[in-house]
Design a protein around this motif. Structure first.
Motif, PDB file in Angstrom:
ATOM      1  N   LEU A 135      36.010  37.506  38.589  1.00 20.21           N
ATOM      2  CA  LEU A 135      35.265  36.686  37.638  1.00 20.21           C
ATOM      3  C   LEU A 135      34.797  35.392  38.291  1.00 20.21           C
ATOM      4  CD1 LEU A 135      34.381  36.116  34.731  1.00 20.21           C
ATOM      5  CD2 LEU A 135      36.654  35.265  34.273  1.00 20.21           C
ATOM      6  N   ARG A 144      24.789  38.268  37.508  1.00 18.74           N
ATOM      7  CA  ARG A 144      24.690  38.405  36.056  1.00 18.74           C
ATOM      8  C   ARG A 144      25.352  39.658  35.524  1.00 18.74           C
ATOM      9  NH1 ARG A 144      24.402  34.558  33.093  1.00 18.74           N
ATOM     10  NH2 ARG A 144      26.057  35.635  31.985  1.00 18.74           N
ATOM     11  N   ASP A 148      28.603  39.960  33.055  1.00 18.41           N
ATOM     12  CA  ASP A 148      28.539  40.594  31.733  1.00 18.41           C
ATOM     13  C   ASP A 148      29.596  41.677  31.614  1.00 18.41           C
ATOM     14  OD1 ASP A 148      24.910  40.438  31.264  1.00 18.41           O
ATOM     15  OD2 ASP A 148      26.530  39.047  30.736  1.00 18.41           O
ATOM     16  N   TYR A 151      32.995  39.998  31.228  1.00 23.20           N
ATOM     17  CA  TYR A 151      33.115  39.430  29.879  1.00 23.20           C
ATOM     18  C   TYR A 151      33.390  40.544  28.873  1.00 23.20           C
ATOM     19  CZ  TYR A 151      30.917  35.071  31.539  1.00 23.20           C
ATOM     20  OH  TYR A 151      30.622  33.915  32.199  1.00 23.20           O
ATOM     21  N   ILE A 154      37.030  41.680  29.095  1.00 22.94           N
ATOM     22  CA  ILE A 154      37.964  40.747  28.455  1.00 22.94           C
ATOM     23  C   ILE A 154      37.788  40.802  26.933  1.00 22.94           C
ATOM     24  CG2 ILE A 154      38.739  38.356  28.307  1.00 22.94           C
ATOM     25  CD1 ILE A 154      37.701  37.956  31.119  1.00 22.94           C
TER      26      ILE A 154
END
Lengths: 193, 578
Positions: A135, A144, A148, A151, A154
């Motif tokens: 991360l 990008r 994504d 994210y 998580i």
């Protein structure tokens, strides 16, 4: 690794009797051969990890994914013969993984969605430290789609889980609510806990 | 630093491992039970669908099937009995091929299924374990925000209760803005008008379409109210008008009732209710149109005076005497209404100016401005109304607008599309109200196949396009004694050339003449409820107009088996993007 031009690669392939079929070759560094056959020059750039280990990657791969590296190459501050890009906040293990991700996505971007997603899921099958390092690296390099993806991973750790479990997973020892507030919440939304 | 972290992880891993054996056993047993229940429920659904389809063809042939949106509730059994009787009957039928796969050779299919499920369960268990042992040491706030913004609404509500920091992160306007813009929101359907055991329970059933989960919201305010209309915009639902029984409170009783002028706004995100000023006329089932406009959108409301002095037509008209029984004579009323309308046009001109001044101030604050139009509906004596009113959130007032065109008929459906409010009448006329300029335009369109008389078409607007759902005959033309088959089709009106083109065909036979269709972005949702075999069934369908407009089924039979048959009449649906 020295740069080879297309002709040399062609001779090399012939010498070893490797027949490229549909662009897929099972050989070391297939992307190298692949790109050489596609006729584009094989410009490579050097990335230097925090442990001073040097990784050689195709320029095209990194430029496609990392905004930071793209900007560096574009404004001409990178000299292909001698410079290397120092990435002091990324260790070797993580850098290797990041390069792996970018390379795979560049070469397999024509694959169907399911296969790519399966590969991504496998790629992110790491422990929490590894995920955190990835991360941070993706954030620093501004990649990008990797960001994504992380994210989303998580988010999936939060989605659908009960609050006690989320607190455990994310190591939240002190939730900051007063005992009355906490009790009130538990009474009002018992199915969330 | 790294090694310390790893050590902590490892010891935790070990702890979890020692616990994991028994946990795994427990989990596998509960999963087995859960999967078994799901499977039996799924089977039941298949059979029920098969039954429903089979029955429909019987009905259209004139066979004896008790189907339709009955207001009388003859089969008022308890829920459990109703469900079991339906499934018993269902088992006698073989399911007809539908959009789902139906098992033909059930025994071998079942065995194969068990093997596959056991194998996949083991994998998912390992994954679950791995996920549980992940402990995050520290995530920076901006990363946390990016992760939380992707959560669907129910998980977001959940996350807000985890800790104070998470709550603070997820309630900032910037966060909500990011969530709105990043297409992380999903459509939610809100079903109003549920009637349970004869009472208008005031329950709202909310369907989270993406997670296919139902939630129930108790709405005290709506208890006893029925036949109201709803319209949704942004995060709010406007509930307008309606009736409530005067003699037996809470019951759907039309023998003696009161018609409401009141309007209330429900905001599901905050579960809050607020009242806005009441309409001028009480209406039940008004035709609503709602749109969000910029703060300096000019609305002209002073155009009603001249046209109003025409003689009232009996169809779709309101008798002046009954409007205000205190006025002694028609003439006096006409004169006074003329004075009133002149005065009101003057004041409305003044308010128009005032509005513009005010909006200059408010535009700097960036406040939202919502216009809500209510036309038609039924008045206090169940007479069809042709009056209309518009509410402006900036002035917080209702203003009367021009009445519906002279020979328009009774309005049955309406929707806002662009800057026009389109209304369709029971006599197949289309009119549009220009909100900016304040007058009605009759629209002449190309004709389309005759529709089944009892099914009034519904207008829907999606992606800035105007659609209509209309039921027409595809076999026979409704004559008794012949084989008739009706079908519901989605039509689009070309707003430039005013021609209707067929877009798609709805897969379900049209059993519900009060089917509700609502649109959210490029999706059109269809909600049908009808009573069949002594049970109220609901069918939810959705189509994407930006992608072939093919209809899919979502969420079968989850909420209405508890409801009375009159819910089919009183139901109304709003959709929000949350």
């Amino acid at each position: 690794m020295t740069q080879l031009d297309r002709l040399s690669v062609y001779h090399w392939l012939n010498a070893w009797c490797i027949k490229p079929v549909g662009g897929a070759l099972v050989r070391q560094e297939p992307e190298y051969i692949l790109l050489a056959l596609m006729g584009s020059p094989l410009k490579k750039i050097m990335l230097c990890s925090s442990e001073k280990e040097i990784f050689s990657v195709e320029e095209q791969v990194m430029v496609q994914h990392s905004v930071i590296i793209n900007n560096m190459i574009e404004d001409g501050s990178y000299n292909h013969e001698e410079s290397k890009i120092p990435l002091d906040c990324v260790d070797s293990k993580t850098l290797k993984k990041v390069i792996d991700y970018c390379t795979h996505h560049t070469h397999h971007h024509n694959d169907n969605q399911e296969d790519l997603e399966a590969w991504d899921a496998q790629f992110l099958n790491v422990d929490s430290n590894g995920l955190y390092d990835l991360l941070m690296a993706a954030n620093y390099l501004e990649i990008r789609n990797l960001l994504d993806l992380i994210y989303g991973t998580i988010k999936n750790m939060i989605k659908g889980k009960k609050i006690d479990e989320i607190r455990r997973i994310f190591n939240i020892k002190d939730h900051g609510f007063t005992p009355e507030e906490e009790e009130q919440n538990r009474k009002e939304y018992p199915h969330f806990y | 630093m790294f090694s310390e972290g790893l050590g902590a992880d490892e010891s935790l891993c070990q702890d979890v491992q020692s616990l994991s054996v028994s946990k795994r056993l427990v989990r596998s047993v509960s999963q087995k039970l859960r999967k078994k229940n799901n499977r039996s429920a799924g089977e039941e659904d298949d059979d029920l669908k098969g039954v429903a389809l089979r029955c429909l063809t019987l009905y259209s042939r004139g066979g004896g099937c008790k189907v339709g949106a009955d207001t009388s509730d003859e089969f008022s059994d308890s829920n459990g009995r109703r469900r079991s009787s339906a499934s018993e009957e269902g088992r006698g039928y073989k399911p007809i091929c539908g959009p789902e796969e139906t098992a033909v050779d059930c025994f071998s299919y079942g065995v194969r299924d068990i093997f596959w499920r056991r194998h996949s369960r083991k994998n998912s268990e390992i994954e679950e374990l791995a996920a549980n042992t992940r402990m995050h040491i520290f995530l920076p706030d901006d990363v946390l925000e990016m992760c939380l913004v992707r959560l669907p609404l129910t998980s977001l509500m959940n996350a807000r209760l985890v800790c104070k920091k998470w709550r603070a992160l997820t309630t900032t306007p910037r966060f909500l803005q990011m969530r709105r813009e990043g297409s992380y929101q999903n459509p939610w359907l809100f079903l109003f008008g549920a009637v349970k055991d004869g009472f208008c329970s005031g329950e709202i059933h909310a369907l989270d379409v993406s997670m296919n989960q139902w939630h129930r919201i108790d709405a005290e305010y709506l208890r006893g109210r029925f036949l109201f209309s709803v319209a949704s915009i942004q995060d709010d639902i406007f509930i307008v008008g309606g009736c409530s029984s005067l003699t037996s409170f809470g019951r759907v009783d039309r023998s003696s009732f009161k018609t409401h002028k009141g309007v209330v706004v429900f905001s599901p995100l905050t579960k809050s209710w607020r009242k806005i000023p009441s309409m001028k006329y009480g209406r039940s089932v008004p035709i609503l149109g709602v749109s969000e406009v910029s703060s300096d959108f000019p609305t002209c409301q002073g155009h009603q005076s001249r046209q109003d002095r025409r003689p009232r037509s009996r169809i779709g008209g309101v008798s002046d005497v009954y409007e205000d029984p205190h006025k002694l004579s028609m003439r006096r009323h006409c004169r006074s209404s003329f004075n009133e309308s002149e005065a009101s046009s003057v004041t409305s001109r003044r308010t128009y100016k005032f509005l513009r001044q005010k909006s200059d101030h408010s535009s700097s604050k960036g406040s939202r401005r919502v216009l809500l139009i209510a036309v038609g509906g039924l008045g206090s004596w169940d007479e069809p109304l042709d009056s209309g009113e518009i509410y402006d959130s900036v002035s917080n007032k209702w203003t009367e607008i021009q009445r519906l065109p002279f020979d328009f008929g009774v309005a049955c459906s309406g929707i806002v599309c662009g800057k026009m409010f389109y209304v369709y009448s029971e006599t197949d006329k289309l009119a549009a109200y220009d909100v900016e300029r304040g007058f009605w335009i009759s629209i002449q369109t190309s004709p389309f196949p005759p529709r089944v008389l009892e099914y009034y078409p519904k207008l829907v607007s999606s992606d800035g396009r105007l659609f209509m759902l209309s039921v027409s005959w595809c076999e026979g033309d409704g004559q008794i004694g012949r084989r008739n088959k009706a079908v519901r089709k989605l039509w689009e009106l070309d707003l430039m050339y005013l021609t209707w083109t067929e877009v798609s065909v709805h897969p379900d036979a049209p059993m519900d003449w009060n089917a509700v269709f609502v649109a959210d972005k490029s999706l059109i949702f269809g909600i049908e409820m009808f009573k069949i075999f002594g049970q109220v069934l609901d069918f939810f369908t959705v189509c994407d107009v930006s992608d072939m407009a093919r209809w899919h089924h979502i969420s079968r039979n989850h909420v209405t088996h508890e409801l009375d048959a009159s819910s089919c009449l009183t139901k109304t649906v709003a959709v929000l993007h949350l």
